[in-house]
Enzyme design. Structure first.
Site, short mmCIF file in Angstrom:
data_model
loop_
_atom_site.label_atom_id
_atom_site.label_comp_id
_atom_site.label_asym_id
_atom_site.label_seq_id
_atom_site.Cartn_x
_atom_site.Cartn_y
_atom_site.Cartn_z
N THR A 12 0.84 -1.18 0.00
CA THR A 12 0.00 0.00 0.00
C THR A 12 0.89 1.24 0.00
O THR A 12 2.07 1.19 0.37
CB THR A 12 -0.94 0.00 1.22
OG1 THR A 12 -1.93 1.02 1.07
CG2 THR A 12 -0.16 0.23 2.51
N GLU A 13 0.35 2.36 -0.45
CA GLU A 13 1.07 3.64 -0.48
C GLU A 13 2.33 3.60 -1.35
O GLU A 13 3.36 4.18 -1.00
CB GLU A 13 1.43 4.08 0.95
CG GLU A 13 0.25 4.28 1.88
CD GLU A 13 -0.70 5.38 1.41
OE1 GLU A 13 -0.24 6.33 0.76
OE2 GLU A 13 -1.91 5.28 1.70
N LYS A 38 -11.64 1.13 -10.22
CA LYS A 38 -11.08 0.91 -8.88
C LYS A 38 -12.13 0.08 -8.14
O LYS A 38 -13.02 0.63 -7.49
CB LYS A 38 -10.83 2.26 -8.19
CG LYS A 38 -10.34 2.17 -6.76
CD LYS A 38 -8.86 1.99 -6.66
CE LYS A 38 -8.39 2.08 -5.20
NZ LYS A 38 -6.97 1.74 -5.07
N SER A 42 -11.30 1.85 0.18
CA SER A 42 -11.63 2.31 1.52
C SER A 42 -11.08 3.73 1.68
O SER A 42 -10.35 4.22 0.83
CB SER A 42 -11.05 1.37 2.58
OG SER A 42 -9.66 1.17 2.37
N ASP A 55 -8.99 8.53 -4.91
CA ASP A 55 -8.26 7.81 -5.95
C ASP A 55 -9.18 7.49 -7.13
O ASP A 55 -8.80 7.66 -8.30
CB ASP A 55 -7.68 6.51 -5.39
CG ASP A 55 -6.53 6.76 -4.43
OD1 ASP A 55 -6.02 7.90 -4.40
OD2 ASP A 55 -6.15 5.82 -3.70
N GLU A 117 -7.40 -1.06 -11.21
CA GLU A 117 -6.44 -0.83 -10.12
C GLU A 117 -6.81 -1.62 -8.87
O GLU A 117 -7.96 -1.57 -8.41
CB GLU A 117 -6.35 0.65 -9.78
CG GLU A 117 -5.27 0.95 -8.76
CD GLU A 117 -5.43 2.31 -8.10
OE1 GLU A 117 -5.00 2.46 -6.94
OE2 GLU A 117 -5.98 3.22 -8.74
N ALA A 119 -6.02 -2.83 -4.72
CA ALA A 119 -5.97 -2.14 -3.42
C ALA A 119 -4.91 -2.81 -2.57
O ALA A 119 -4.86 -4.05 -2.50
CB ALA A 119 -7.34 -2.19 -2.74
N GLY A 120 -4.06 -2.01 -1.94
CA GLY A 120 -3.01 -2.59 -1.13
C GLY A 120 -2.03 -3.37 -1.98
O GLY A 120 -1.69 -2.97 -3.10
#
Length: 229
Positions: A12-13, A38, A42, A55, A117, A119-120
């Site tokens: 993530t990030e 997406k 969250s 996002d 896309e 997530a994480g």
């Protein structure tokens, strides 16, 4: 012919949305029609239109097709925590089948390039026996890996690439995103990743405090994607 790719991250990030938006902008600059999804997000905010994720809104802005928000982000969750925990707290079930249905709808909307896309990281759980990595497998689409260029990135990238290939999917390319300023030995880290990752480097994005995806598009080469059969 529509080409579809799943955009995964080493963690993530690491800038998945930033890179996805840059890929969309690069494709648009080449005259391609683009769309993005997406599936689950969250950290959404309550608005008069309902829950909205920054996002997903950025992807909606970066793509050339006009799609309703619910098609771009079918599962929107308010707490900025792991999706399966946020869904459990909200009394919702994250369905891979439903996500795949939405993605197929976007894939048939007439875009030349569709990016989905994640997530994480790669093995983000959606429930007791469900993982987001099952979505690209269900859709049978290749993967683009976003590598957050920072200490530890080589290990994370190689393990993620290994998991993608073990799941039976193709790693179509990867993007190195410098998420922090002043990484030690950047060229050496990139060279090591280029030598060890079994996919072409689509571009290395320098650190940009403004995270301008349009400018980042100039650092990308979509040739390995658009020339992919």
């Amino acid at each position: 012919m529509t080409r579809t790719y799943f955009v995964a991250g080493t963690d993530t990030e690491v800038g998945k949305t930033y890179v996805t938006a840059a890929l969309l902008a690069s494709a648009a600059n080449a005259g391609l029609k683009t769309a993005a999804v997406k599936p689950v997000a969250s950290g959404c905010e309550c608005t008069h239109d309902g829950l909205r994720n920054a996002d997903a809104l950025l992807l909606q802005k970066a793509m050339t097709l006009e799609l309703p928000y619910q098609q771009v982000n079918p599962f929107a969750l308010e707490p900025a925590i792991a999706p399966h925990i946020a869904a459990m707290e909200a009394g919702k079930q994250l369905s891979v089948d439903r996500m795949a249905g939405v993605c197929r709808g976007v894939m048939s909307a007439g875009a030349d390039l569709v990016l989905i896309e994640g997530a994480g990281g790669w093995r983000t759980p959606l429930g007791p026996r469900a993982f987001l990595s099952q979505l690209p497998l269900m859709l049978n689409i290749p993967v683009i890996l976003v590598v957050g260029m920072q200490l530890g990135c080589i290990n994370h990238a190689l393990l993620t690439a290994e998991a993608i290939r073990r799941d039976g999917l193709q790693l179509a390319g990867w993007v190195g995103n410098f998420v922090h300023e002043g990484m030690a030995r950047p060229d050496e880290n990139l060279a090591t990743l280029k030598a060890l990752l079994p996919a072409p480097l689509l571009g290395a994005l320098p650190f940009d405090e403004r995270a301008d995806y349009r400018r980042a598009a100039d650092y990308l080469d979509l040739g390995p994607l658009t020339n992919h059969p």
